[in-house]
Design a protein around this motif. Structure first.
Motif, PDB file in Angstrom:
ATOM      1  N   ARG A  25      12.122 -15.071 -13.945  1.00 20.75           N
ATOM      2  CA  ARG A  25      11.926 -14.232 -15.121  1.00 20.75           C
ATOM      3  C   ARG A  25      10.850 -13.187 -14.856  1.00 20.75           C
ATOM      4  O   ARG A  25      10.996 -12.022 -15.246  1.00 20.75           O
ATOM      5  CB  ARG A  25      11.553 -15.113 -16.314  1.00 20.75           C
ATOM      6  CG  ARG A  25      11.372 -14.332 -17.614  1.00 20.75           C
ATOM      7  CD  ARG A  25      11.059 -15.266 -18.753  1.00 20.75           C
ATOM      8  NE  ARG A  25      12.247 -16.029 -19.124  1.00 20.75           N
ATOM      9  CZ  ARG A  25      12.215 -17.217 -19.706  1.00 20.75           C
ATOM     10  NH1 ARG A  25      11.076 -17.791 -19.964  1.00 20.75           N
ATOM     11  NH2 ARG A  25      13.337 -17.843 -20.037  1.00 20.75           N
ATOM     12  N   ARG A  26       9.748 -13.602 -14.186  1.00 23.27           N
ATOM     13  CA  ARG A  26       8.675 -12.639 -13.889  1.00 23.27           C
ATOM     14  C   ARG A  26       9.188 -11.506 -13.004  1.00 23.27           C
ATOM     15  O   ARG A  26       8.852 -10.340 -13.213  1.00 23.27           O
ATOM     16  CB  ARG A  26       7.499 -13.350 -13.217  1.00 23.27           C
ATOM     17  CG  ARG A  26       6.655 -14.188 -14.168  1.00 23.27           C
ATOM     18  CD  ARG A  26       5.327 -14.565 -13.530  1.00 23.27           C
ATOM     19  NE  ARG A  26       5.489 -15.383 -12.333  1.00 23.27           N
ATOM     20  CZ  ARG A  26       5.573 -16.704 -12.335  1.00 23.27           C
ATOM     21  NH1 ARG A  26       5.521 -17.370 -13.478  1.00 23.27           N
ATOM     22  NH2 ARG A  26       5.711 -17.370 -11.200  1.00 23.27           N
ATOM     23  N   GLU A  27      10.015 -11.877 -12.016  1.00 22.58           N
ATOM     24  CA  GLU A  27      10.570 -10.853 -11.115  1.00 22.58           C
ATOM     25  C   GLU A  27      11.456  -9.876 -11.880  1.00 22.58           C
ATOM     26  O   GLU A  27      11.398  -8.661 -11.662  1.00 22.58           O
ATOM     27  CB  GLU A  27      11.368 -11.538 -10.001  1.00 22.58           C
ATOM     28  CG  GLU A  27      10.498 -12.310  -9.014  1.00 22.58           C
ATOM     29  CD  GLU A  27      11.331 -13.128  -8.028  1.00 22.58           C
ATOM     30  OE1 GLU A  27      12.571 -13.155  -8.185  1.00 22.58           O
ATOM     31  OE2 GLU A  27      10.743 -13.733  -7.111  1.00 22.58           O
ATOM     32  N   GLN A  28      12.280 -10.429 -12.781  1.00 18.76           N
ATOM     33  CA  GLN A  28      13.177  -9.560 -13.558  1.00 18.76           C
ATOM     34  C   GLN A  28      12.400  -8.704 -14.556  1.00 18.76           C
ATOM     35  O   GLN A  28      12.739  -7.551 -14.798  1.00 18.76           O
ATOM     36  CB  GLN A  28      14.232 -10.402 -14.269  1.00 18.76           C
ATOM     37  CG  GLN A  28      15.271 -10.968 -13.313  1.00 18.76           C
ATOM     38  CD  GLN A  28      16.263 -11.869 -14.013  1.00 18.76           C
ATOM     39  OE1 GLN A  28      15.867 -12.751 -14.752  1.00 18.76           O
ATOM     40  NE2 GLN A  28      17.533 -11.652 -13.759  1.00 18.76           N
ATOM     41  N   GLU A  29      11.334  -9.287 -15.158  1.00 21.21           N
ATOM     42  CA  GLU A  29      10.500  -8.509 -16.078  1.00 21.21           C
ATOM     43  C   GLU A  29       9.832  -7.351 -15.343  1.00 21.21           C
ATOM     44  O   GLU A  29       9.739  -6.235 -15.869  1.00 21.21           O
ATOM     45  CB  GLU A  29       9.450  -9.413 -16.719  1.00 21.21           C
ATOM     46  CG  GLU A  29      10.019 -10.344 -17.789  1.00 21.21           C
ATOM     47  CD  GLU A  29       8.986 -11.299 -18.333  1.00 21.21           C
ATOM     48  OE1 GLU A  29       7.916 -11.457 -17.685  1.00 21.21           O
ATOM     49  OE2 GLU A  29       9.233 -11.908 -19.395  1.00 21.21           O
ATOM     50  N   LYS A  30       9.386  -7.632 -14.097  1.00 21.74           N
ATOM     51  CA  LYS A  30       8.773  -6.575 -13.297  1.00 21.74           C
ATOM     52  C   LYS A  30       9.777  -5.468 -13.018  1.00 21.74           C
ATOM     53  O   LYS A  30       9.469  -4.274 -13.134  1.00 21.74           O
ATOM     54  CB  LYS A  30       8.248  -7.157 -11.986  1.00 21.74           C
ATOM     55  CG  LYS A  30       7.556  -6.125 -11.085  1.00 21.74           C
ATOM     56  CD  LYS A  30       7.063  -6.778  -9.796  1.00 21.74           C
ATOM     57  CE  LYS A  30       6.425  -5.722  -8.880  1.00 21.74           C
ATOM     58  NZ  LYS A  30       5.981  -6.316  -7.595  1.00 21.74           N
ATOM     59  N   ARG A  31      11.010  -5.872 -12.653  1.00 17.12           N
ATOM     60  CA  ARG A  31      12.047  -4.876 -12.379  1.00 17.12           C
ATOM     61  C   ARG A  31      12.375  -4.079 -13.635  1.00 17.12           C
ATOM     62  O   ARG A  31      12.560  -2.852 -13.578  1.00 17.12           O
ATOM     63  CB  ARG A  31      13.311  -5.579 -11.844  1.00 17.12           C
ATOM     64  CG  ARG A  31      14.474  -4.628 -11.553  1.00 17.12           C
ATOM     65  CD  ARG A  31      14.084  -3.538 -10.584  1.00 17.12           C
ATOM     66  NE  ARG A  31      15.174  -2.607 -10.321  1.00 17.12           N
ATOM     67  CZ  ARG A  31      14.998  -1.374  -9.857  1.00 17.12           C
ATOM     68  NH1 ARG A  31      13.763  -0.924  -9.611  1.00 17.12           N
ATOM     69  NH2 ARG A  31      16.037  -0.583  -9.641  1.00 17.12           N
ATOM     70  N   ALA A  32      12.441  -4.767 -14.789  1.00 19.34           N
ATOM     71  CA  ALA A  32      12.731  -4.074 -16.050  1.00 19.34           C
ATOM     72  C   ALA A  32      11.652  -3.033 -16.359  1.00 19.34           C
ATOM     73  O   ALA A  32      11.949  -1.917 -16.799  1.00 19.34           O
ATOM     74  CB  ALA A  32      12.847  -5.086 -17.193  1.00 19.34           C
ATOM     75  N   GLN A  33      10.371  -3.395 -16.114  1.00 19.27           N
ATOM     76  CA  GLN A  33       9.268  -2.457 -16.356  1.00 19.27           C
ATOM     77  C   GLN A  33       9.355  -1.247 -15.422  1.00 19.27           C
ATOM     78  O   GLN A  33       9.118  -0.112 -15.829  1.00 19.27           O
ATOM     79  CB  GLN A  33       7.936  -3.170 -16.195  1.00 19.27           C
ATOM     80  CG  GLN A  33       7.647  -4.185 -17.304  1.00 19.27           C
ATOM     81  CD  GLN A  33       6.420  -5.026 -17.020  1.00 19.27           C
ATOM     82  OE1 GLN A  33       5.789  -4.898 -15.973  1.00 19.27           O
ATOM     83  NE2 GLN A  33       6.073  -5.903 -17.953  1.00 19.27           N
ATOM     84  N   GLU A  34       9.704  -1.521 -14.141  1.00 15.78           N
ATOM     85  CA  GLU A  34       9.850  -0.417 -13.188  1.00 15.78           C
ATOM     86  C   GLU A  34      10.960   0.536 -13.636  1.00 15.78           C
ATOM     87  O   GLU A  34      10.823   1.753 -13.563  1.00 15.78           O
ATOM     88  CB  GLU A  34      10.181  -0.983 -11.797  1.00 15.78           C
ATOM     89  CG  GLU A  34       9.011  -1.709 -11.133  1.00 15.78           C
ATOM     90  CD  GLU A  34       9.444  -2.418  -9.854  1.00 15.78           C
ATOM     91  OE1 GLU A  34      10.668  -2.469  -9.583  1.00 15.78           O
ATOM     92  OE2 GLU A  34       8.565  -2.924  -9.136  1.00 15.78           O
ATOM     93  N   LEU A  35      12.065  -0.056 -14.106  1.00 12.93           N
ATOM     94  CA  LEU A  35      13.185   0.764 -14.576  1.00 12.93           C
ATOM     95  C   LEU A  35      12.791   1.583 -15.802  1.00 12.93           C
ATOM     96  O   LEU A  35      13.150   2.760 -15.924  1.00 12.93           O
ATOM     97  CB  LEU A  35      14.383  -0.131 -14.906  1.00 12.93           C
ATOM     98  CG  LEU A  35      15.113  -0.735 -13.700  1.00 12.93           C
ATOM     99  CD1 LEU A  35      16.074  -1.830 -14.152  1.00 12.93           C
ATOM    100  CD2 LEU A  35      15.882   0.348 -12.940  1.00 12.93           C
ATOM    101  N   GLU A  36      12.044   0.950 -16.728  1.00 16.47           N
ATOM    102  CA  GLU A  36      11.611   1.662 -17.929  1.00 16.47           C
ATOM    103  C   GLU A  36      10.743   2.869 -17.571  1.00 16.47           C
ATOM    104  O   GLU A  36      10.884   3.951 -18.151  1.00 16.47           O
ATOM    105  CB  GLU A  36      10.838   0.706 -18.843  1.00 16.47           C
ATOM    106  CG  GLU A  36      11.746  -0.307 -19.548  1.00 16.47           C
ATOM    107  CD  GLU A  36      10.959  -1.400 -20.246  1.00 16.47           C
ATOM    108  OE1 GLU A  36       9.712  -1.327 -20.234  1.00 16.47           O
ATOM    109  OE2 GLU A  36      11.580  -2.325 -20.800  1.00 16.47           O
ATOM    110  N   MET A  37       9.827   2.687 -16.592  1.00 10.56           N
ATOM    111  CA  MET A  37       8.958   3.792 -16.175  1.00 10.56           C
ATOM    112  C   MET A  37       9.773   4.909 -15.523  1.00 10.56           C
ATOM    113  O   MET A  37       9.559   6.097 -15.791  1.00 10.56           O
ATOM    114  CB  MET A  37       7.899   3.272 -15.200  1.00 10.56           C
ATOM    115  CG  MET A  37       6.876   2.325 -15.847  1.00 10.56           C
ATOM    116  SD  MET A  37       5.714   1.621 -14.647  1.00 10.56           S
ATOM    117  CE  MET A  37       4.887   3.094 -14.069  1.00 10.56           C
TER     118      MET A  37
END
Length: 629
Positions: free
Chosen positions: A558-570
């Motif tokens: 989940r942490r890895e996916q949350e990090k990826r989601a944040q990168e995508l949002e930026m």
């Protein structure tokens, strides 16, 4: 002496026209404290207009809408609601943390957290900016706010559109004990069936109230229409008989007075109106896909994991031509993952995915709109298919899915999420694949459109595998059921009622998320043996250690996916900024002068738009996987 119920809302002799068409003519309605009312009627009948009149956003042409003094209203719109810099928790509370402290209001925040949890928000979401959420989650946050505030009268417009099955079950349970009155519009027949005590139908400029839930309304409406038709026919026979006597004898002096008497008798009659023809389900002869081989698709020994979280191990699955199968099971069990594996949206990590002979796959998800060109109009989009249809057919089909009149000339870019979803569905149905995979296809459709979709899929000759929380839709379409739980597949070689009978389910809705497969079901393809029901202390400790390791793996994934989601949002935010800059440059006349940069700007703008579409899709899939995990 019987005490008359107190009305909190009174609609009295209201008439309202819109764009030259009469929506309401001399209608009245009373809503009392504690009422649970379902509002029904075809699209365009005036359901949303009635809500606008109640909310004071529109005024009646005549008549009056009045609320009891100090009555509070709460409204959940169907698709769009604003979100700013406030956190999810602040949005749900309706106030900031500082305001709550200043007012010494210690009860709202715990209540908001409980409701947010019921609507599937995680504690980590509470402090996130609300504007960072997708549209569906923003709607959930606004729904939480309404439930926290507990208005006296709650107006809900398709409240189930953005809820998964678990959240829907919680919401339905919560509303059962809601202290205020509720007036709701819902396409999901099962939802009002479980909640409402009366149905108000908008039909032919009138409001007709029926006591009971949806099923009772259908029975009463059918009986009422049959009685009206019988009474109308009997009266017409009587009128014809009287008229025949008058025509025959009015010229004879001895019978003239009797003939005149018969004519007066006709004039004095209270005429029974002819029953209005009931709108039939719109059905079309959709083009059928080419015939595939007997075996449509096969998964062999497939393993799929999100990080350390294993969803499937040695998964075997096969679908045959012509099957129509619904996937059921608890949230997070892997239904959407299986659908994406079949569609090729998720790569097979280990194992094989084999398509049968001449198979063409189509995947429909309410989040997927990349098949749409944002610059085309609605009509152009539908006409742009490998096997073109006539404009008349295209407009007829679009009309049944709520695109009517000048709506077909709107560009796709200005459509709401729900409208894009419906348009993608129309495009898919007009050029259907022979293996159709659908995830919640009835979302954003009204009752008439759902019936139109059912009509299309009933005649569909290809293979259909789908997920849905709409019990009516499932009953109408599914010929078989596949239960998924903890990576295990259990097929039921019968329709949804067969599955319910085998499960001995307490309700048709609850059976959609039943966590265990059933002993009476037909056996699935061989899978790993399940753990024994009775185990010793040693085995219990081993199981607990395994569960703890699984939780750690899940948290890491989940942490890895949350990090990826944040990168995508930026990245998305950056590209959206660049998109605005390029659009502004194109508005400068100098860009179009000789030697100007219009061509270069347009080329870059096109590339940015394509990249935004790709990244938004990846972000939606990443957040959907987060929710499943």
């Amino acid at each position: 002496m019987k005490v008359r119920a107190r009305a909190m809302l009174t609609v009295s002799q209201v008439s309202k026209s819109f764009a030259g068409r009469i929506l309401f003519e001399d209608v009245s309605l009373q809503v009392n404290r504690g009422d649970r009312i379902g509002l029904v009627g075809p699209n365009g009948a005036g359901k949303s207009t009635l809500f606008s009149l109640i909310l004071g956003e529109a005024s009646p042409d005549s008549g009056k809408v009045s609320l009891e003094k100090n009555t509070t209203l709460g409204f959940l719109p169907q698709e769009t609601a604003a979100a700013g810099d406030e956190s999810v928790l602040e949005l749900a509370c309706g106030k900031s943390h500082q305001e709550l402290e200043a007012e010494h209001d210690w009860e709202i925040e715990p209540k908001a957290k409980k409701i947010l949890a019921g609507l599937a928000f995680r504690e980590a979401d509470f402090d996130r900016p609300a504007r960072a959420l997708s549209g569906g989650w923003i709607m959930r946050a606004h729904l939480a706010r309404l439930l926290v505030l507990e208005p006296d009268l709650l107006l809900l417009d398709e409240p189930t559109n953005h809820l998964d099955l678990d959240s829907l079950g919680w919401f339905q349970y919560y509303l059962n004990s809601y202290p205020g009155a509720i007036l709701m519009i819902s396409h999901d027949r099962e939802f009002p069936n479980a909640l409402v005590g009366s149905i108000v139908e908008i039909a032919h400029t009138k409001l007709l109230r029926y006591r009971g839930n949806w099923d009772s309304y259908i029975e009463q409406k059918t009986a009422r229409e049959e009685q009206q038709l019988a009474a109308y026919k009997n009266q017409q026979k009587e009128i014809a008989s009287l008229q025949q006597f008058a025509d025959r004898f009015r010229a004879k002096a001895s019978k003239a007075s009797q003939a005149q008497s018969k004519l007066k008798q006709i004039d004095r009659m209270q005429k029974i109106a002819a029953p209005t023809a009931q709108a039939k389900t719109i059905r079309f002869h959709f083009p059928q896909p080419p015939r595939s081989g007997l075996r449509a698709i096969t998964l062999k020994d497939v393993r799929h994991a999100y990080g350390s979280l294993v969803v499937y191990e040695r998964l075997n699955f096969e679908a045959e031509r012509g099957q129509k199968t619904v996937l059921v099971g608890p949230n997070g069990a892997g239904k959407s993952t299986l659908l994406k594996l079949l569609a090729g949206m998720l790569p097979v990590q280990i194992g094989e995915r084999e398509l049968g002979h001449n198979v063409r796959v189509g995947y429909f998800s309410q989040h997927r709109v990349e098949m749409l060109n944002l610059r085309h109009t609605v009509l152009e989009t539908v006409l742009d298919t490998p096997e073109p249809v006539s404009e008349q057919t295209a407009r007829t089909v679009l009309g049944s899915f709520l695109f009517r009149g000048d709506d077909v000339f709107k560009t796709v870019g200005v459509l709401s999420g729900g409208e894009k979803s419906r348009l993608a569905l129309v495009k898919l149905l007009l050029y259907p694949p022979n293996l159709l995979l659908m995830d919640e296809p009835t979302t954003h459709l009204d009752v008439g459109s759902i019936d139109a979709l059912i009509g299309a899929l009933e005649q569909y000759e290809g293979t259909l595998i789908f997920i849905s929380h709409d019990v009516h839709f499932i009953r109408a379409i599914a010929g078989s059921v596949l239960h998924i739980s903890a990576g295990q597949l259990t097929p039921y070689a019968g329709d949804y009622q067969y599955y319910l009978d085998k499960s001995q389910a307490t309700s048709a809705r609850a059976a959609l998320t039943a966590g265990k497969s059933l002993t009476n079901a037909q056996p699935a393809a061989p899978q790993d043996e399940p753990p024994h029901a009775s185990v010793g202390m040693r085995e219990i400790k081993q199981q607990r250690r395994a569960e703890a390791e699984e939780r750690k793996a899940l948290a890491k994934a989940r942490r890895e996916q949350e990090k990826r989601a944040q990168e995508l949002e930026m990245r998305i935010a950056s590209l959206e900024g660049r998109q605005k800059e390029l659009t502004a440059e194109l508005e400068d006349p100098a860009a179009y002068e000789p030697g100007g940069r219009a061509i270069v700007i347009n080329r870059e703008l096109s590339a940015v738009s394509e990249e935004l579409t790709r990244l938004n899709l990846e972000w939606e899939e990443t957040t959907a996987e987060l929710a499943s995990a």
